[in-house]
Scaffold this active site. Structure first.
Site, PDB file in Angstrom:
ATOM      1  N   TYR A  11      50.029  42.222  52.007  1.00  0.00           N
ATOM      2  CA  TYR A  11      50.370  42.033  53.425  1.00  0.00           C
ATOM      3  C   TYR A  11      50.175  40.576  53.866  1.00  0.00           C
ATOM      4  O   TYR A  11      51.117  39.908  54.306  1.00  0.00           O
ATOM      5  CB  TYR A  11      49.506  42.991  54.260  1.00  0.00           C
ATOM      6  CG  TYR A  11      49.530  42.789  55.743  1.00  0.00           C
ATOM      7  CD1 TYR A  11      50.716  42.532  56.429  1.00  0.00           C
ATOM      8  CD2 TYR A  11      48.352  42.881  56.498  1.00  0.00           C
ATOM      9  CE1 TYR A  11      50.718  42.365  57.807  1.00  0.00           C
ATOM     10  CE2 TYR A  11      48.355  42.724  57.865  1.00  0.00           C
ATOM     11  CZ  TYR A  11      49.532  42.458  58.521  1.00  0.00           C
ATOM     12  OH  TYR A  11      49.530  42.297  59.878  1.00  0.00           O
ATOM     13  N   ILE A  12      48.973  40.057  53.710  1.00  0.00           N
ATOM     14  CA  ILE A  12      48.710  38.707  54.225  1.00  0.00           C
ATOM     15  C   ILE A  12      49.329  37.658  53.302  1.00  0.00           C
ATOM     16  O   ILE A  12      49.953  36.697  53.767  1.00  0.00           O
ATOM     17  CB  ILE A  12      47.189  38.491  54.421  1.00  0.00           C
ATOM     18  CG1 ILE A  12      46.650  39.583  55.373  1.00  0.00           C
ATOM     19  CG2 ILE A  12      46.903  37.105  54.977  1.00  0.00           C
ATOM     20  CD1 ILE A  12      45.152  39.569  55.584  1.00  0.00           C
ATOM     21  N   ASP A  51      47.354  39.892  36.088  1.00  0.00           N
ATOM     22  CA  ASP A  51      46.121  40.396  36.672  1.00  0.00           C
ATOM     23  C   ASP A  51      45.018  39.357  36.480  1.00  0.00           C
ATOM     24  O   ASP A  51      44.814  38.873  35.360  1.00  0.00           O
ATOM     25  CB  ASP A  51      45.764  41.704  35.929  1.00  0.00           C
ATOM     26  CG  ASP A  51      44.735  42.511  36.667  1.00  0.00           C
ATOM     27  OD1 ASP A  51      43.824  41.901  37.269  1.00  0.00           O
ATOM     28  OD2 ASP A  51      44.841  43.746  36.635  1.00  0.00           O
ATOM     29  N   ASN A  92      36.604  43.469  40.846  1.00  0.00           N
ATOM     30  CA  ASN A  92      37.863  42.810  41.237  1.00  0.00           C
ATOM     31  C   ASN A  92      37.640  41.608  42.150  1.00  0.00           C
ATOM     32  O   ASN A  92      38.337  40.604  42.040  1.00  0.00           O
ATOM     33  CB  ASN A  92      38.797  43.805  41.936  1.00  0.00           C
ATOM     34  CG  ASN A  92      39.312  44.849  40.965  1.00  0.00           C
ATOM     35  OD1 ASN A  92      39.202  44.675  39.752  1.00  0.00           O
ATOM     36  ND2 ASN A  92      39.856  45.933  41.479  1.00  0.00           N
ATOM     37  N   TYR A 141      32.107  45.847  50.108  1.00  0.00           N
ATOM     38  CA  TYR A 141      33.238  44.947  50.348  1.00  0.00           C
ATOM     39  C   TYR A 141      32.754  43.614  50.924  1.00  0.00           C
ATOM     40  O   TYR A 141      33.033  42.540  50.370  1.00  0.00           O
ATOM     41  CB  TYR A 141      34.252  45.621  51.289  1.00  0.00           C
ATOM     42  CG  TYR A 141      35.286  44.667  51.818  1.00  0.00           C
ATOM     43  CD1 TYR A 141      36.072  43.914  50.946  1.00  0.00           C
ATOM     44  CD2 TYR A 141      35.478  44.490  53.198  1.00  0.00           C
ATOM     45  CE1 TYR A 141      37.014  43.016  51.423  1.00  0.00           C
ATOM     46  CE2 TYR A 141      36.417  43.602  53.674  1.00  0.00           C
ATOM     47  CZ  TYR A 141      37.176  42.862  52.794  1.00  0.00           C
ATOM     48  OH  TYR A 141      38.098  41.966  53.277  1.00  0.00           O
ATOM     49  N   LYS A 145      32.556  39.692  49.103  1.00  0.00           N
ATOM     50  CA  LYS A 145      33.160  38.471  49.658  1.00  0.00           C
ATOM     51  C   LYS A 145      32.100  37.405  49.929  1.00  0.00           C
ATOM     52  O   LYS A 145      32.337  36.212  49.725  1.00  0.00           O
ATOM     53  CB  LYS A 145      33.917  38.808  50.949  1.00  0.00           C
ATOM     54  CG  LYS A 145      35.185  39.621  50.729  1.00  0.00           C
ATOM     55  CD  LYS A 145      36.295  38.742  50.160  1.00  0.00           C
ATOM     56  CE  LYS A 145      37.577  39.507  49.989  1.00  0.00           C
ATOM     57  NZ  LYS A 145      38.704  38.645  49.597  1.00  0.00           N
TER      58      LYS A 145
END
Ligand code: UDP
Length: 323
Positions: A11-12, A51, A92, A141, A145
Site C-alpha cells: 500500500y504505502i 525476498d 521478517n 510489532y 520496529k
C-alpha cells in the site's frame, strides 16, 4: 536519483514509488509479493521479485543496481497478528531487514528511508507524541520496529549509513492509481468503505468505553500522498534522523464512520464490540520536527479529503487489485 523501493507492491510502497516516478526519479522495486500485489506495481518501475530473507539475492540485487538510496517498506504490520506470532515479526522485520542493511553496506549504498511506526511508543503519557516521548512498545510489532531503529543507529555509527526513520501514524487515503487493499483487511477506513460498497453488512466498533469524548479510540489519519512527500524530502537530509509523521489532529472511530456516511451517502450500520487488545485510546502525532527541519507541509489536512480519495479509489476498484 535512482531509488530501490523495497516493498513497492504494498500500500504505502506502491504510492511512494508512483510519486518518485512522477517526480522524475528512476525506481526499481524489490518485493516478494507476500503482502503486496502485482497490480500495485507501477509499470514504469523495474521489478525484481525477491525476498529480503534471501541474503544472497538481496546482496546481489543491491550490488547490481547500486541505487543512490533505498526506501524500506517491506514488513509485517499487524499488531494483532504480532501478538499471536511474534517470531514472524522478529524474523521478517528485524532479521530480513539486516540482510538489506548488509547488502547496502557491501554495495556502498549509504542512504535509507525506513518505515517506522507510532507503535514504537506504546500508550503515551501525553499527546501529541513528539520525538522526545519515551518509546515503550506494547506488542511485538512495535518492538520489532524499535529494535530496527536501534540497529540503524549502530549502522550509522559504524558504517556511516545515513538513515531517516519515519514513524507513521495512521496512513490512509489513495492516489488516483493505487490504494489500500490488504489480503486480510483490518484497517478502519477500508473496512467502513466495504460496507458502503455493499460488500459487508456492518462495521464493528472495537470499544466504546475509552476515556475519550465519544468513548471510541482516537487516531491521527495522514494522507498517503503527504506521507510519500515526506519520504522524498527525507532523501536529502544531511544526517540521520527520526521523525514522527501525522497531521497533529485526531479523529475518533465514530467520527471516521460519520465522515464516511456523509461522503458515501450510505447509512453504514455499526455493531458495538468490546475493545481490541493492544489498542491505545489516543494516538496523535506532533510533526513539528519534520515541518521545521525538512519543510514538510501536509496538503490533505482534513479527514474529508482523506476519505474522499479512498472512496474514489474503492469505487474505481471495488474488488481492489483482484479486478
Ligand atoms: N477499529 C474499529 N473497527 C474496525 C477496525 C478498526 O473500531 O473494524 C478501530 C481500532 O480499534 C482502532 C482504530 O479503529 O481504534 C484504528 O484502527 P486501524 O486498525 O485502522 O489502525 P491502527 O490504529 O490499529 O494502526
Amino acid at each position: 536519483m535512482k531509488i530501490l523501493v523495497v516493498g513497492g507492491a504494498g500500500y504505502i510502497g506502491s504510492i511512494c514509488a508512483e510519486v518518485l516516478l512522477d517526480q522524475g526519479h528512476e525506481v526499481a522495486i524489490l518485493d516478494n509479493l507476500s503482502e503486496g500485489h502485482r497490480r500495485a506495481l507501477d509499470p514504469r518501475a523495474e521489478f525484481i521479485e525477491g525476498d529480503l530473507a534471501d541474503r544472497e539475492t538481496t546482496a546481489a540485487t543491491l550490488a547490481q543496481l547500486r541505487p543512490d538510496a533505498v526506501m524500506h517498506f517491506a514488513a509485517n504490520a499487524l499488531v494483532g497478528e504480532s501478538m499471536e506470532n511474534p517470531s514472524k515479526y522478529f524474523r521478517n522485520n528485524i532479521a530480513a531487514g539486516l540482510n538489506l542493511l548488509d547488502g547496502m553496506i557491501a554495495a556502498g549504498v549509504k542512504r535509507l528511508v525506513f518505515s517506522s511506526t507510532c507503535a514504537t511508543f506504546g500508550p503515551p503519557e501525553r499527546v501529541p507524541i513528539d520525538e522526545e516521548t519515551p518509546q515503550r512498545p506494547i506488542n511485538p510489532y512495535g518492538e520489532s520496529k524499535l529494535a530496527f531503529e536501534k540497529i540503524l543507529k549502530w549502522y550509522d555509527t559504524i558504517h556511516g549509513l545515513c538513515f531517516v526513520s519515519l514513524r507513521y501514524f495512521n496512513a490512509a487515503g489513495a492516489s488516483e492509481k493505487f490504494g489500500e487493499d490488504h489480503h486480510c483487511e483490518t484497517h478502519l477506513i477500508p473496512k467502513v468503505l466495504k460496507v458502503a460498497l455493499g460488500q459487508k453488512r456492518h462495521v464493528e466498533i472495537f470499544g466504546t468505553d475509552y476515556e475519550t469524548p465519544d468513548g471510541t479510540c482516537i487516531r491521527d489519519y495522514i494522507h498517503i500522498i503527504d506521507l510519500a512527500d515526506a519520504h522524498i524530502l527525507a532523501l536529502a537530509t544531511p544526517a540521520s534522523a527520526f521523525y514522527n509523521l501525522g497531521t497533529g489532529g485526531g479523529s475518533s472511530v465514530r467520527e471516521v464512520i460519520e465522515t464516511c456516511r456523509r461522503i458515501t451517502g450510505h447509512p453504514i450500520p455499526v455493531v458495538e464490540k468490546p475493545r481490541r487488545p493492544g489498542d491505545p485510546p489516543r494516538l496523535i502525532a506532533s510533526s513539528k520536527k519534520i515541518k521545521r527541519e525538512l519543510g514538510w507541509r501536509p496538503k490533505f489536512q482534513t479527514l474529508d479529503a482523506i476519505v474522499e480519495s479512498a472512496w474514489k479509489w474503492h469505487q474505481k476498484f471495488p474488488r481492489g487489485y483482484e479486478d
